[in-house]
Structures are given as C-alpha cells and as structure tokens.
Design an enzyme around this catalytic site. Structure first.
Site, mmCIF file in Angstrom:
data_model
loop_
_atom_site.group_PDB
_atom_site.id
_atom_site.type_symbol
_atom_site.label_atom_id
_atom_site.label_comp_id
_atom_site.label_asym_id
_atom_site.label_seq_id
_atom_site.Cartn_x
_atom_site.Cartn_y
_atom_site.Cartn_z
ATOM 1 N N GLU A 25 -1.187 34.170 -44.391
ATOM 2 C CA GLU A 25 -1.098 32.708 -44.497
ATOM 3 C C GLU A 25 -1.405 32.034 -43.165
ATOM 4 O O GLU A 25 -0.666 32.245 -42.185
ATOM 5 C CB GLU A 25 0.310 32.297 -44.942
ATOM 6 C CG GLU A 25 0.461 30.791 -45.049
ATOM 7 C CD GLU A 25 1.872 30.346 -45.420
ATOM 8 O OE1 GLU A 25 2.835 31.065 -45.085
ATOM 9 O OE2 GLU A 25 1.992 29.279 -46.035
ATOM 10 N N ASP A 60 -1.747 27.475 -48.273
ATOM 11 C CA ASP A 60 -0.694 26.461 -48.250
ATOM 12 C C ASP A 60 -1.382 25.124 -47.943
ATOM 13 O O ASP A 60 -1.851 24.894 -46.815
ATOM 14 C CB ASP A 60 0.339 26.818 -47.183
ATOM 15 C CG ASP A 60 1.548 25.891 -47.203
ATOM 16 O OD1 ASP A 60 1.375 24.706 -47.553
ATOM 17 O OD2 ASP A 60 2.644 26.347 -46.842
ATOM 18 N N GLU A 117 6.940 24.329 -51.562
ATOM 19 C CA GLU A 117 7.556 24.781 -50.306
ATOM 20 C C GLU A 117 7.670 23.571 -49.384
ATOM 21 O O GLU A 117 6.849 23.369 -48.495
ATOM 22 C CB GLU A 117 6.700 25.873 -49.661
ATOM 23 C CG GLU A 117 7.399 26.527 -48.479
ATOM 24 C CD GLU A 117 6.502 27.501 -47.723
ATOM 25 O OE1 GLU A 117 5.315 27.216 -47.535
ATOM 26 O OE2 GLU A 117 7.018 28.560 -47.324
#
Ligand SMILES: O=C(O)C(=O)[C@@H](O)CO
Ligand SMILES: [Mg+2]
Length: 252
Positions: free
Chosen positions: A136, A171, A233
């Site tokens: 990530e 993300d 998130e």
C-alpha cells in the site's frame, strides 16, 4: 457496492470483538483489521463466524513503534525481522480466515530498499498459500519517509516481484493526496488491485465530504465490475455510529 469496516479506525473506542459486532449491526458486508495480534485469533474467528462477516485483511507488524518504525520489509539489514513479521501475519490470517496480508514497507529509500522490499515480498509470496498479499502506498504528509508513496511505484514493485498473489492496496485517500486522477488510475490499474479503501481528503474523515466525490467513484467501480467490499478506513471525530450517513446513501 459492498463495504468493509476497517476496525483499526472504526469503533476504535472498544475492543476488537465488539467492533466486529458493531460493524455487523451497522450493515457492513465485511471487516478488515490493522494489527489485531493482542487479541486471541480464536476469539476473532468466533466473532467472524457468529456475524458471518468475512475478514478482508490485516497488516504485518510495524516493528518497534517506540522507535518510530512503521513496517520492516523495505529495510536493508532487517530481513530476519521482516520475515518473522510476515510469518506471524500469515499464521494469524490463516487462523482467522483473513483473505489478505498487507506487507508494510517501512521508512527507507533508494535502490537497496527497493531490492530488499522485492526480496522480502518474494519470500512472502512463496509462503502465502491461499492468502493474498498487498502493498500500500502511503502519502508523504502522514508518513514522511515511508518507502512506498505512489501507485506508480507500487506497480513497479509488483512488476519486479512478478508473482500473481501480490497486488496493490489502492487507498483512494493516499492516492488522491499523492497523485489524484483516481478515475483513470483505477481503470488502468484494476488488474493489479487487490483491495480498495476510502476516506475523505484531506481530513481523512467519513467519505461524505472533501475533494473526492465518492458517489462517482462507487458508480465508476461498479461499471468496472469491481465486487470486493470497499474498505471504509477513516478517522472521524464523531462516534462511528454517527458517521454512517454515507453508507445509507450508497445503499439507497
Ligand atoms: O494507513 C493506511 O492507509 C492503512 O491502510 C494502514 O493499514 C497502513 O498503515
Ligand atoms: Mg489504507
């Protein structure tokens, strides 16, 4: 579109087991964890089974957080620790039935860090069995000095490792801060993406305000055929139960 509650952030005022039940009650389709290692895996597994929620993933241990470590796998000379963290995460993931392990790179830079990360990810790919692996990119404002910062760099690492079980954790919060152009980037990188997370930019609150118009992202991913629950998130100052208007709107 389906949604996963990231229990590292959502309902973080209560123990992990209670967070799983809260996510179920709120209507999420899945959960994902950050670092659940202090909670007995059998108890997490029992809560997942009781609620019927799949667990989409967890992170490798960050290392010595008192010394500011945030992952170990791109740190030259720390291979033994990095691989122990990978083994620990894979073992825990197998016990709770988590689908993915996010292998955290850590604070490092340069060609040696790249080579180290590629080698440790190769090790992880060989050991992972049924568990998927993710890397990530994190943005430079929140994690200055973190090795992996952009989707472009993530693709280069994945290409270098060249294993089918290593994918990108996209993300939207981090990628928007570093590169933007989310619509084209999601389309282009789709075959490499293993998981997608969401939060408002720039404050990382609930995905109902800020730079990213999430109804567009949801419709776009739907059109692309994306089916895995999107990971909510976010860190919102409100109690989590008071932040879920975006979820009701996405369901309407
Ligand atoms: O910070 C994020 O974004 C994450 O997804 C964490 O799991 C890793 O720091
Ligand atoms: Mg994330």
């Amino acid at each position: 579109m389906k949604f996963s509650a990231n229990l590292g952030f959502l309902w973080s005022d209560r123990p992990y087991l209670d967070r799983i039940h809260a996510a179920h009650k709120a209507g999420f389709d899945a959960v994902e964890l950050h670092w659940p290692y202090d909670t007995d895996a059998a108890e997490i597994r029992a809560a997942l089974d009781a609620t019927g929620l799949p667990c989409l993933g967890l992170n490798t241990d960050r290392g010595d957080t008192d010394r500011g470590e945030n992952g170990l796998s791109a740190l030259p000379g720390r291979e033994e620790d990095a691989r122990a963290a990978i083994d620990q995460a894979l073992y825990y993931a197998a016990r709770i039935g988590a689908r993915n392990v996010h292998v955290m790179a850590g604070f490092a830079e340069g060609p040696d860090a790249h080579e180290t990360f590629v080698a440790n990810l190769g090790y992880a790919c060989s050991k992972a069995g049924e568990t998927g692996l993710l890397i990530e990119p994190l943005n430079r404002y929140d994690a200055p000095g973190y090795f992996l910062n952009t989707a472009t760099q993530g693709k280069a690492v994945i290409d270098a490792v060249a294993r089918p079980n290593l994918k990108l954790m996209f993300d939207c919060y981090h990628i928007q801060l570093m590169q933007g152009d989310l619509t084209h980037r999601l389309t282009d990188l789709l075959p490499l993406i293993g998981h997608i997370q969401i939060a408002a930019v720039p404050d990382r609150g609930a995905p109902d305000h800020g730079e990213i118009h999430y109804p567009h992202i949801f419709a776009h991913l739907d059109a692309l055929g994306w089916q895995t629950p999107l990971g909510a998130e976010y860190k919102d100052p409100r109690p989590t139960d008071d932040t879920l208007g975006w979820l009701a709107a996405a369901r309407a």
